[in-house]
Write an enzyme that holds these catalytic residues in place. Structure first.
Site: not given
Length: 259
Positions: A11, A13
């Site tokens: 991922d 953010d």
């Protein structure tokens, strides 16, 4: 000692950065993957940026990579549309979203914009969302268009704030159209399966890494893939303790992970 994995789905953010703030442990983790030549993809739910923009954003935080290491719901949506419309000359769509979504979808010649009679309504994060756009989407869905949400994130981390995400936008359209969206991005298994196909890896040898239980970790759970939660973003220890199914691993930050 943790298990050794042959592929990482990472991922962005809350894992590599949070808004404009760099999460150094995430950056160092990717640099270690590069040093050891371990395959990985940045598996993000962000559809506001093109892959080139994501690479530039990562570079500003100290991660040097390329578009081949980026996979988004936009790419998965294109694959989904092509897979479900074999032999069709044109796939008419109505798009709510920003430059990343528009460019990514319309780069495929068979996907064409149709505001009047679309076969699909595709909704991604749109910070310029208007009532008119919602009306067009709602009417099209009520007429039979399939409602696709690029991701279901209710909130987005931005600095020290949590802002409304695409899941919140889709919820409004779902209520107005009386139709739930089919989500492509995390936690759906759809994006994970397409991502693994791209990198030519399987679930058993892969680990999904992220900061959000509802998206990153649930994507792993939905695919029966091992998952690693880093407590540098959305999900807190207190929130995690309330979940019945736990991630395979939980770390304060990615400096604690051994390759």
């Amino acid at each position: 000692m943790n298990k050794q994995y042959g592929c990482y789905l990472i991922d962005l953010d809350g894992t590599i950065y949070r808004g404009e703030k760099t999460i150094q442990s995430g950056v160092d983790f990717v640099n270690r993957l590069n040093e050891k030549k371990i395959p990985y993809l940045f598996l993000t739910n962000n559809t506001t940026r093109t892959p080139e923009m994501i690479v530039a954003k990562l570079a500003s935080h100290g991660v040097i990579t390329d578009v081949d290491h980026v996979y988004t719901p936009i790419m998965a949506t294109v694959s989904y549309l092509l897979e479900h419309n074999p032999g069709t000359d044109a796939i008419p769509v109505y798009i709510i979203g920003q430059i990343g979504l528009w460019k990514g979808l319309l780069a495929e010649d068979r996907i064409v914009l149709d505001n009047n009679n679309p076969k699909y309504v595709i909704v991604g994060m749109d910070t310029d969302l208007t009532y008119k756009k919602i009306c067009i989407a709602t009417n099209a869905i009520r007429k039979g268009a399939e409602f696709i949400g690029t991701n279901s994130d209710h909130v987005l981390p931005s600095g020290d704030k949590l802002l409304p995400g695409n899941g919140s936008q889709c919820a409004m359209i779902a209520v107005a159209s009386d139709q739930k969206p089919f989500f492509i991005g995390k936690p759906s298994a759809v994006i994970v399966n397409y991502a693994l196909k791209k990198i030519k890896k399987n679930i058993e040898e892969s680990l999904i890494v992220g900061d959000n239980y509802e998206t990153d970790i649930m994507a792993g759970i939905n695919c029966r893939m091992d998952s690693l939660l880093t407590l540098t973003g959305v999900t807190t220890k207190k929130q995690l303790a309330e979940e019945k199914i736990q991630p395979t691993y939980v770390l304060n930050n990615l400096d604690e992970w051994q390759l």
